[in-house]
Design a protein around this motif. Structure first.
Motif, PDB file in Angstrom:
ATOM      1  N   HIS A  19      44.165  24.804  53.107  1.00  0.00           N
ATOM      2  CA  HIS A  19      42.651  25.247  53.059  1.00  0.00           C
ATOM      3  C   HIS A  19      42.189  23.506  52.338  1.00  0.00           C
ATOM      4  N   PHE A  20      41.307  23.078  52.507  1.00  0.00           N
ATOM      5  CA  PHE A  20      40.535  21.556  52.372  1.00  0.00           C
ATOM      6  C   PHE A  20      40.567  21.055  50.640  1.00  0.00           C
ATOM      7  N   ARG A  21      40.526  22.591  50.024  1.00  0.00           N
ATOM      8  CA  ARG A  21      40.441  22.042  48.470  1.00  0.00           C
ATOM      9  C   ARG A  21      42.389  22.023  48.142  1.00  0.00           C
ATOM     10  N   GLY A  51      35.585  31.325  55.652  1.00  0.00           N
ATOM     11  CA  GLY A  51      34.412  30.979  54.756  1.00  0.00           C
ATOM     12  C   GLY A  51      35.440  29.253  54.007  1.00  0.00           C
ATOM     13  N   ARG A  52      36.773  29.509  54.878  1.00  0.00           N
ATOM     14  CA  ARG A  52      37.489  27.922  54.472  1.00  0.00           C
ATOM     15  C   ARG A  52      38.222  27.242  55.769  1.00  0.00           C
ATOM     16  N   THR A  53      38.549  26.059  55.450  1.00  0.00           N
ATOM     17  CA  THR A  53      38.624  24.961  56.063  1.00  0.00           C
ATOM     18  C   THR A  53      40.228  25.121  56.347  1.00  0.00           C
ATOM     19  N   HIS A  54      40.401  25.227  57.153  1.00  0.00           N
ATOM     20  CA  HIS A  54      41.967  25.317  57.326  1.00  0.00           C
ATOM     21  C   HIS A  54      43.088  24.060  58.670  1.00  0.00           C
ATOM     22  N   TYR A  55      44.322  23.677  58.367  1.00  0.00           N
ATOM     23  CA  TYR A  55      44.435  22.099  59.162  1.00  0.00           C
ATOM     24  C   TYR A  55      45.885  22.409  58.686  1.00  0.00           C
ATOM     25  N   TYR A  56      46.329  22.387  60.296  1.00  0.00           N
ATOM     26  CA  TYR A  56      47.597  22.898  61.097  1.00  0.00           C
ATOM     27  C   TYR A  56      48.358  21.390  61.852  1.00  0.00           C
ATOM     28  N   GLY A  66      45.377  31.556  63.391  1.00  0.00           N
ATOM     29  CA  GLY A  66      44.491  32.849  62.095  1.00  0.00           C
ATOM     30  C   GLY A  66      45.555  33.994  60.758  1.00  0.00           C
ATOM     31  N   ALA A  67      46.628  33.916  61.316  1.00  0.00           N
ATOM     32  CA  ALA A  67      47.031  35.010  60.236  1.00  0.00           C
ATOM     33  C   ALA A  67      48.063  33.968  59.231  1.00  0.00           C
ATOM     34  N   LEU A  68      48.371  32.166  59.353  1.00  0.00           N
ATOM     35  CA  LEU A  68      48.942  31.668  58.591  1.00  0.00           C
ATOM     36  C   LEU A  68      47.525  31.223  57.821  1.00  0.00           C
ATOM     37  N   ALA A  69      46.048  31.421  58.238  1.00  0.00           N
ATOM     38  CA  ALA A  69      45.076  31.268  57.403  1.00  0.00           C
ATOM     39  C   ALA A  69      45.021  32.133  56.033  1.00  0.00           C
ATOM     40  N   GLY A 111      39.947  41.200  57.297  1.00  0.00           N
ATOM     41  CA  GLY A 111      40.410  40.733  58.099  1.00  0.00           C
ATOM     42  C   GLY A 111      41.404  40.234  58.847  1.00  0.00           C
ATOM     43  N   LEU A 112      42.370  41.308  57.573  1.00  0.00           N
ATOM     44  CA  LEU A 112      43.828  41.325  58.130  1.00  0.00           C
ATOM     45  C   LEU A 112      44.109  42.009  59.443  1.00  0.00           C
TER      46      LEU A 112
END
Length: 146
Positions: A19-21, A51-56, A66-69, A111-112
């Motif tokens: 995630h971004f942070r 609520g979090r931005t994730h990068y792949y 989605g699973a990785l996030a 979420g899961l």
């Protein structure tokens, strides 16, 4: 590609779903600097999850992203690891083994389950939990283990 972009890309390849942070902290770069360079890297996938931005990097399908996030969250990862170890089990057992309150477990299960990572099955009053895709999930779990 600039050296900064190359560093960002390498970090995303090393930590898919970051995630971004975490990305800015890991690279010790300013948030604006990371955002500027991310906007200029063409083939990095971006997903907002809970609520979090994730990068792949390229190559991960929608379910894997989605699973990785979700697996990047420590408690969710602990829940998944417990389900992998125990197989089909009742929620109270998972909460006890992970060391969290039942309400906290339910929060993470939302979420899961929505991400098709965990199955929640009901038979009368009895609820059991299991992994929806155990082999694929454990492979991804190995990717995010600290």
């Amino acid at each position: 590609m600039t050296e900064t972009r190359a560093r960002i890309r390498r970090e995303i390849e090393r930590e898919p779903g970051i995630h971004f942070r975490a990305l800015t902290r890991g690279l010790e770069l300013a948030t604006g600097q990371v955002q500027y360079h991310l906007d200029r890297i063409d083939d990095v996938r971006v997903e907002r999850v809970s609520g979090r931005t994730h990068y792949y990097p390229p190559g991960y399908d929608e379910w894997e992203r989605g699973a990785l996030a979700m697996l990047r969250r420590e408690t969710a990862r602990d829940v998944v690891a417990t389900l992998y170890e125990t197989g089909q089990v009742r929620p109270g057992t998972v909460a006890d083994r992970v060391g969290i309150a039942r309400s906290t477990l339910e929060h993470h299960l939302d979420g899961l389950v929505a991400g098709d990572i965990v199955r929640k099955q009901r038979a009368g009053n009895r609820v059991t939990l299991s992994l929806a895709r155990p082999d694929e999930t454990v492979a991804l779990l190995g990717t995010v283990e600290p």
